[in-house]
Design a protein around this motif. Structure first.
Motif, PDB file in Angstrom:
ATOM      1  N   ASP A 135      44.234  36.857  32.518  1.00  0.00           N
ATOM      2  CA  ASP A 135      44.203  37.119  34.148  1.00  0.00           C
ATOM      3  C   ASP A 135      43.425  38.263  34.294  1.00  0.00           C
ATOM      4  N   TYR A 136      42.477  37.724  35.362  1.00  0.00           N
ATOM      5  CA  TYR A 136      41.760  38.846  35.599  1.00  0.00           C
ATOM      6  C   TYR A 136      42.086  38.855  37.460  1.00  0.00           C
ATOM      7  N   ARG A 137      41.442  39.672  37.263  1.00  0.00           N
ATOM      8  CA  ARG A 137      41.800  39.955  39.317  1.00  0.00           C
ATOM      9  C   ARG A 137      39.756  40.419  39.542  1.00  0.00           C
ATOM     10  N   ASP A 145      42.084  35.709  41.863  1.00  0.00           N
ATOM     11  CA  ASP A 145      43.195  35.909  41.119  1.00  0.00           C
ATOM     12  C   ASP A 145      42.487  34.929  40.031  1.00  0.00           C
ATOM     13  N   ALA A 158      43.081  47.336  39.858  1.00  0.00           N
ATOM     14  CA  ALA A 158      42.514  46.007  39.724  1.00  0.00           C
ATOM     15  C   ALA A 158      41.577  46.735  40.640  1.00  0.00           C
ATOM     16  N   GLY A 191      35.537  41.036  37.499  1.00  0.00           N
ATOM     17  CA  GLY A 191      36.950  40.881  37.582  1.00  0.00           C
ATOM     18  C   GLY A 191      37.286  42.066  36.364  1.00  0.00           C
ATOM     19  N   ALA A 192      38.615  42.460  36.903  1.00  0.00           N
ATOM     20  CA  ALA A 192      39.085  43.223  36.525  1.00  0.00           C
ATOM     21  C   ALA A 192      40.542  43.168  35.708  1.00  0.00           C
ATOM     22  N   PRO A 193      41.362  43.332  34.266  1.00  0.00           N
ATOM     23  CA  PRO A 193      42.064  42.430  33.875  1.00  0.00           C
ATOM     24  C   PRO A 193      43.747  43.356  34.593  1.00  0.00           C
ATOM     25  N   THR A 246      40.791  33.919  35.738  1.00  0.00           N
ATOM     26  CA  THR A 246      40.991  33.773  34.527  1.00  0.00           C
ATOM     27  C   THR A 246      40.343  33.816  34.017  1.00  0.00           C
ATOM     28  N   ALA A 306      37.393  45.943  39.740  1.00  0.00           N
ATOM     29  CA  ALA A 306      36.661  45.074  40.085  1.00  0.00           C
ATOM     30  C   ALA A 306      36.051  44.862  41.418  1.00  0.00           C
ATOM     31  N   ASP A 356      36.064  44.535  29.501  1.00  0.00           N
ATOM     32  CA  ASP A 356      37.428  44.290  30.720  1.00  0.00           C
ATOM     33  C   ASP A 356      36.688  43.714  31.780  1.00  0.00           C
ATOM     34  N   HIS A 357      35.651  44.058  32.456  1.00  0.00           N
ATOM     35  CA  HIS A 357      34.762  43.409  33.616  1.00  0.00           C
ATOM     36  C   HIS A 357      33.612  42.631  33.147  1.00  0.00           C
TER      37      HIS A 357
END
Length: 479
Positions: free
Chosen positions: A153-155, A142, A39, A174-176, A144, A43, A70-71
């Motif tokens: 939640d995302y990274r 980390d 992830a 972000g990456a899920p 949201t 990202a 997704d991003h």
């Protein structure tokens, strides 16, 4: 819990449970770390792609974003104001700013010099102005994000970019984490489902294996209980055909039963022989006393005294053997073997054959032990030699290796080689025709060997140079 099988099964199950839980936690940690690393990479790629476009002075509305759901992307300036967010981003946390609406005062991107017309002189077109993208490792966090009404939640990866105008922007992409969470949950669920089943299998297998392994032990226990109930020491426990510890236990148990049977038989024979030996002098003494009571003039006083002495000697021998059998430890006094032999010989004034003592003058032959018991050994050996000698009884004291050897010789008939161990048994007399008064009760040599063994020494018989018997008593040197 009294059952060995139950304790073994529970112990094995607990050990496996601890090992599996530790391994499962390690697997989940590694899996989570790998998925988060993936992830982070996604990202970072998304953030650097947007940062690269900003470094080329691309206008915000012209940014090319891949898969905005997704991003999600948020861009902030140096003062932390939001200048751009991706389409559909309704809420965000975990980034530099929680805002999702670009501020009106955010500076717009400047026109790209690459959009100017070519020079009138027909030369090459001017190169577009370029900023730069930070080469430092991005910051990860980390958080949201709510995209299209769905929160997840995302990274997030934060990458800095500098525009050609010198404006520093921070791109948060972000990456899920849904895939990571789903994979971890799937693995965790599989472990929670499989762990109890696996532990049940381990417990059942351990129970069965332990039961099979301990089955011979139960057979040994039953046989020992039967032996105890019947008092039949001739019986033996079953020995399994395996070569494991249980088979060794069965063999050792049978060896112990063999020794115990021999010991009990020896005790029974000892009691029977002692009773037989005591019966004769007691009967003789009673007869003499009864005759003396009826006819005082016929009293054989010397015979009565002899029988009484014989009873006293026999009782003393039996008492000493009982103490030796009980494991009585000898004393630890420091003795000089040569002096002990000379002292014992000097007290034997009634011997029919003078005893010759051979010991080097001035030499010291020190041993540790009980003076009374060792003197008894030497006396018994001299008594035996006096009974069998023709004209010679000699005692020699000499050093022998790490100890001292005391040898008593005679010139009698000697001891046949096949009887040289039997004569040390209790109540054994080789010459059955010899009277008890002359031959004794057959305890002297048995006592001598037992005392020698208790002192850490040995007593053996050999053929003397004179043709008779040579009894060799070896004792360890004093320490």
């Amino acid at each position: 819990m009294r059952s060995v099988r139950a304790r073994a099964a529970i112990g094995a199950t607990l050990v496996v449970a601890v090992a599996l839980v530790a391994a499962g936690l390690a697997v989940l940690a590694v899996l989570r770390t790998n998925l988060i690393d993936q992830a982070d990479l996604q990202a970072e790629v998304a953030a650097r792609e947007v940062a690269g476009q900003l470094a080329l002075d691309t206008r915000y509305e012209d940014l090319d974003l891949d898969d905005e759901e997704d991003h999600p992307v948020q861009v902030t300036d140096e003062e932390g104001r939001v200048v751009f967010v991706s389409k559909g981003l309704q809420a965000v946390s975990g980034t530099r700013s929680p805002g999702v609406s670009p501020v009106p005062s955010a500076p717009a991107a400047t026109p790209s010099p690459g959009d100017d017309d070519d020079d009138d002189d027909g030369g090459d077109s001017a190169r577009p102005a370029r900023g730069e993208v930070s080469s430092d490792d991005p910051d990860f966090s980390d958080g949201t994000a709510t995209v299209g009404g769905r929160q997840a939640d995302y990274r997030f990866a934060a990458v800095e970019a500098t525009t050609p105008a010198g404006l520093t922007l921070t791109v948060h992409a972000g990456a899920p984490l849904a895939a990571e969470q789903e994979a971890v949950d799937t693995v965790r669920g599989a472990m929670l489902t499989g762990l109890p089943l696996l532990l049940a299998v381990v417990a059942a297998v351990t129970w069965l294996v332990t039961r099979r392994a301990l089955r011979p032990v139960e057979g040994i226990r039953r046989e020992l209980a039967a032996i105890t109930a019947s008092e039949d020491l001739a019986r033996r426990v079953p020995e399994p055909g395996s070569r494991d510890e249980i088979a060794a236990l069965a063999r050792t148990t049978n060896e112990t039963l063999t020794v115990l049977e021999a010991s009990v038989e020896r005790q029974r024979r000892f009691v029977a022989d002692a009773s037989h030996e005591l019966r004769s002098p007691i009967a003789s003494l009673r007869t003499q006393l009864e005759v003396a009571d009826a006819h005082p003039e016929l009293l054989d006083l010397p015979g009565a005294v002899a029988d009484t002495v014989r009873l006293q000697v026999l009782a003393a021998d039996l008492l000493l053997l009982a103490r030796l059998d009980a494991g009585e430890k000898p004393g630890a006094a420091r003795l000089e073997a040569g002096a002990l032999v000379r002292e014992e010989v000097s007290q034997r004034t009634g011997d029919r054959i003078p005893v010759a003592v051979e010991a080097a003058e001035g030499a010291s032959y020190e041993v540790n032990g009980s003076r009374g018991q060792l003197a008894r050994v030497i006396g018994n050996l001299l008594d035996n030699a006096q009974r069998h000698a023709e004209s010679l009884v000699a005692v020699r004291v000499a050093a022998d290796g790490s100890g001292v050897r005391v040898e008593v010789r005679d010139d009698g008939a000697g001891v046949p080689e096949e009887e040289r161990e039997r004569i040390f048994e209790r109540f054994v007399r080789l010459d059955d025709a010899r009277s008890r008064d002359d031959g004794g009760a057959g305890l002297g040599l048995a006592i001598a060997r037992d005392v020698a063994a208790r002192h850490g020494g040995t007593l053996t018989v050999h053929r003397a140079p004179e043709g008779g018997a040579a009894f060799r008593l070896w004792l360890p040197g004093a320490v």
